[in-house]
Design an enzyme around this catalytic site. Structure first.
Site, mmCIF file in Angstrom:
data_model
loop_
_atom_site.group_PDB
_atom_site.id
_atom_site.type_symbol
_atom_site.label_atom_id
_atom_site.label_comp_id
_atom_site.label_asym_id
_atom_site.label_seq_id
_atom_site.Cartn_x
_atom_site.Cartn_y
_atom_site.Cartn_z
ATOM 1 N N SER A 186 -2.288 4.277 3.225
ATOM 2 C CA SER A 186 -3.502 4.322 2.396
ATOM 3 C C SER A 186 -4.537 3.299 2.861
ATOM 4 C CB SER A 186 -3.155 4.094 0.919
ATOM 5 O OG SER A 186 -2.561 2.828 0.749
ATOM 6 N N SER A 212 0.855 -1.199 0.000
ATOM 7 C CA SER A 212 0.000 0.000 0.000
ATOM 8 C C SER A 212 0.881 1.236 0.000
ATOM 9 C CB SER A 212 -0.867 0.000 1.262
ATOM 10 O OG SER A 212 -0.036 0.242 2.404
ATOM 11 N N ASP A 213 0.341 2.343 -0.489
ATOM 12 C CA ASP A 213 1.055 3.603 -0.297
ATOM 13 C C ASP A 213 0.908 3.967 1.187
ATOM 14 O OD1 ASP A 213 1.343 6.588 -2.381
ATOM 15 O OD2 ASP A 213 2.444 5.919 -0.610
ATOM 16 N N TYR A 214 1.699 4.881 1.609
ATOM 17 C CA TYR A 214 1.868 5.275 3.007
ATOM 18 C C TYR A 214 0.515 5.516 3.701
ATOM 19 C CZ TYR A 214 4.299 8.109 6.630
ATOM 20 O OH TYR A 214 4.805 8.637 7.778
#
Ligand code: GLC
Length: 735
Positions: A279, A275-277
């Site tokens: 997210s 996942s992005d930071y």
């Protein structure tokens, strides 16, 4: 004889395929044997990445509660943490160390949008090889790059981090970057894993506002935003990062359709999705999950394998919630096992189980020399410069000028040329524009620097000094644009004019009558109609990294003939956005005068500078396009050739671009699409015959039934040095 050759090649293919299958089986056996020994706590631990090293405790590592750490930039620290994970935990599963190595690690290359302006995938790959070995020598196993988001809205700050507006160019560059980072052997100590991001359509954020909503048709998703990711998967990228944005109502980090149906079921991607930071917990902010437990369940079920948590375990949602979700049978352990399997598989592919530690001795004899790295940075920087205007051949400058005045805060500040996203830059290695001009101007030339004004704010205190200096100069070089903080993440702008009072200062300097060269340093297209109308020479240099000054000076003084081409359209004003070359015809295309056509009352419909545009110090003439024939079947290869002549007096590199137009189709199609290009050096007076091969997939599209195929009919092949000035020829594809 012929049969023998066929048998030989069949045997070679069989052996090669068999060895791949054997390797895959060995990998799967290793992973499954390890998985079968893991406790539920250890499995969950393999799905957690922590973002800052100082939040990681020895207990977390020895318990196997952390799988990956972002931000380690030191071999000794990496080895120390790795030692605990490998020697003191029950199963000894190695940690994965990640970093954002976007455009260089210690050696800072041009920002990705600048690199894309070089249209030189080979050189971009070379730069990524250097970034990979520098990063690996400091403990990095995987980089969160390349960013492959197609971007058509320069208000969006992250346009700086990608390859611009075009699907084909973006896909070619994505492949080059991944090949550069991952090399030919993922287990090599000179390679690092790559991560194609942000999956998917992050660049289509409404209003160019970062993190904003994306709502596009499946056709647009498949035609524009997915292809660079598909190219990344096809070239073997080991990981994908899920994006922040919601896509057609479903957040990208919990989107089963994209993360599983497309990525896994259609594309057979078997690497890991991270996942992005934060997210995943942000699914609650999206109001798509009631709480973090539900967010964890939705993300894992959709196909997000690893939770890139925040600054410490309290930010993770997989760590505290998956245990109870599994035990209460809200999600099956089968889904958990599949994600753990992918994480272990990538760690195995990267060779972490065989070589978990940084072998510092290896880099003593295998790191490219400083001058080699500097030379690559210089070559890529100068090829990234785009000559936008050069009235009366003001450029290149004569070397023996009496006085040059250099103006602008950006000319003498080593911080800004680094651009957004740096990993471990070495500031003293940065050659500023002023340094470069001083290095290259003759010793007899006086070079005076006056800041004149800041990038931001309205302080005009130094205007008079600048004007006075300009009056006594042979030429003035004004370095203006944006600070490095004005593009990149969380840096969208609604006004993309030149910030502050920089343009006012340009106007005052123009009034002196001294010739002016404007050098733009910026992370996005800016709206610069006044410069285009009033300044004799304009160079787009983006942020060029360490070798900014030397690359700029080589272009200014003619030691290098600029060859860059824009990877993104320059609008005349922000009201034209979105504006891109591969637009649709509409039912009322503007024809130059009719009122009731697709146009504006207050501005021309054309861009200031089109996609693929860039001037040279020489000129190139394109001849007739020839094709092997006029009529083809839909499965035939189309051979095209064109001759290009350098009609000037100096060597020049030209990016020869091939566009295709599908004249009639079951859905509306773009007026043209880039389908191939090549960059060639042509000597003065020389003519080169350039050949292209158009394969059927380059004519295919998602038709009215969403089937990807070639529809018979007339196609136009257009070739030129940009997307506007082309010569064309029609061909027919028969049923
Ligand atoms: C950031 C970015 C992403 C980056 C990640 C780790 O928010 O969106 O591109 O890789 O966090 O730094």
């Amino acid at each position: 004889m012929k049969n023998h050759i066929i048998i030989y090649f069949a045997a070679v293919l069989f052996v090669f395929t068999s060895s791949l299958i054997a390797q895959e089986n060995k990998e799967n056996r290793f992973v499954d044997s390890l998985l079968n020994r893991m406790t539920l706590e250890e499995k969950i631990g393999q799905l957690v990445e922590l973002v800052t090293p100082n939040s990681v405790t020895e207990k977390m590592l020895s318990n196997g509660n952390v799988s990956s750490i972002l931000g380690i930039k030191d071999a000794d620290i990496a080895n120390e943490l790795q030692h605990i994970a490998v020697e003191e935990s029950r199963l000894g599963i190695p940690l994965l160390f990640t970093n954002d190595v976007i455009h260089g690690y210690n050696t800072t290359f041009p920002i990705p949008l600048a690199e894309a302006s070089s249209w030189n995938p080979g050189l971009i790959e070379e730069a990524c090889r250097i970034a990979a070995i520098e990063a690996a020598s400091n403990g990095t196993h995987l980089t969160f790059a390349p960013m492959v988001d197609i971007a058509r809205d320069p208000r969006w700050g992250r346009i700086a981090e990608g390859s611009g507006e075009d699907v084909y160019l973006g896909s070619v560059i994505a492949e080059a970057r991944i090949k550069g980072f991952q090399g030919n052997d993922l287990k090599s100590k000179s390679s690092i894993g790559a991560c194609a991001k942000h999956f998917v359509a992050y660049g289509a954020a409404e209003g160019g506002k970062d993190y904003n909503t994306v709502d596009i048709s499946e056709r647009t998703l498949r035609e524009i935003y997915l292809p660079p990711f598909k190219a990344s998967v096809d070239v073997g990228v080991v990981s994908i990062m899920s994006a922040f944005n919601d896509l057609n109502g479903i957040p990208a980090s919990a989107n089963y359709f994209t993360l599983t149906e497309i990525l896994r079921n259609e594309w057979n991607f078997d690497g890991l999705v991270i996942s992005d930071y934060n997210s995943i917990p942000e699914l609650v902010k999206h109001r798509f999950a009631r709480n973090k437990a539900e967010a964890a369940a939705k993300a894992l079920t959709a196909g997000v394998d690893m939770d890139m948590a925040g600054d410490d375990m309290k930010w993770s949602v997989y760590a505290p919630h998956l245990d109870s979700l599994i035990k209460n049978k809200i999600i099956s352990e089968k889904i958990l096992n599949e994600s753990v399997r992918r994480v272990l598989r990538v760690k195995h592919r990267l060779g972490l189980f065989e070589n978990p530690y940084v072998d510092k001795d290896f880099y003593k004899s295998n790191m490219p020399s400083f001058s080699e790295r500097k030379n690559t940075a210089l070559r890529l920087a100068r090829e990234s410069i785009v000559l936008l205007k050069n009235e009366n051949n003001l450029l290149p400058l004569k070397k023996h000028l009496q006085k040059i005045t250099v103006i602008g805060e950006l000319a003498d500040n080593p911080h800004h040329p680094l651009g957004p996203w740096n990993t471990a830059p070495i500031l003293e290695n940065v050659v500023t524009p002023l340094d470069g001009i001083k290095n290259y101007a003759s010793k007899k030339t006086e070079v005076e620097f006056i800041k004149g004004c800041n990038v931001e704010g309205n302080d005009r205190a130094e205007f008079d000094r600048a004007i006075t200096a300009a009056k006594s100069s042979d030429v003035v070089i004004m370095v203006i644009g944006e600070t490095r903080e004005m593009s990149g993440e969380a840096a969208s702008r609604t006004n993309i004019d030149i910030p502050g009072v920089q343009l006012d200062l340009v106007k005052e300097i123009i009034k002196t009558g001294t010739p002016v060269v404007v050098v733009l340093m910026n992370g996005r297209p800016l709206t610069i109609p006044w410069l285009d109308e009033n300044v004799p020479a304009v160079l787009e240099t983006w942020f060029l990294g360490d070798q900014t000054g030397n690359a700029l000076a080589q272009v200014l003084f003619g030691d290098y003939n600029p060859s860059g081409k824009l990877p993104v359209t320059f609008p005349r004003n922000v009201g034209q956005i979105p504006i891109y070359y591969s637009h649709k015809s509409t039912g009322r295309p503007f024809n130059g005068n009719d009122k009731y056509t697709a146009k504006y009352l207050d501005v021309d419909i054309t861009p200031l500078y089109p996609f693929g545009y860039g001037l040279s110090y020489t000129d190139f003439e394109y001849s007739e396009i020839t094709t092997s024939k006029r009529n083809y079947n839909s499965d035939e290869i189309i051979e095209v050739s064109v001759t290009v002549r350098n009609t000037g007096l100096i060597d020049g590199e030209e990016v020869i671009q091939l566009y295709i137009t599908d004249k009639f189709a079951s859905i509306t199609r773009p007026v043209k699409e880039l389908k191939d290009f090549t960059k060639v050096l042509i000597k003065p007076g020389e003519t080169k015959k350039i050949k292209f091969v158009i394969t059927p997939d380059k004519l295919s599209f998602y038709n009215i039934d969403m089937d990807k195929l070639v529809e018979p009919g007339e196609f136009t092949i257009s070739i030129g040095g940009n997307s506007r000035d082309v010569i064309s020829k029609s061909i027919i594809i028969n049923d």
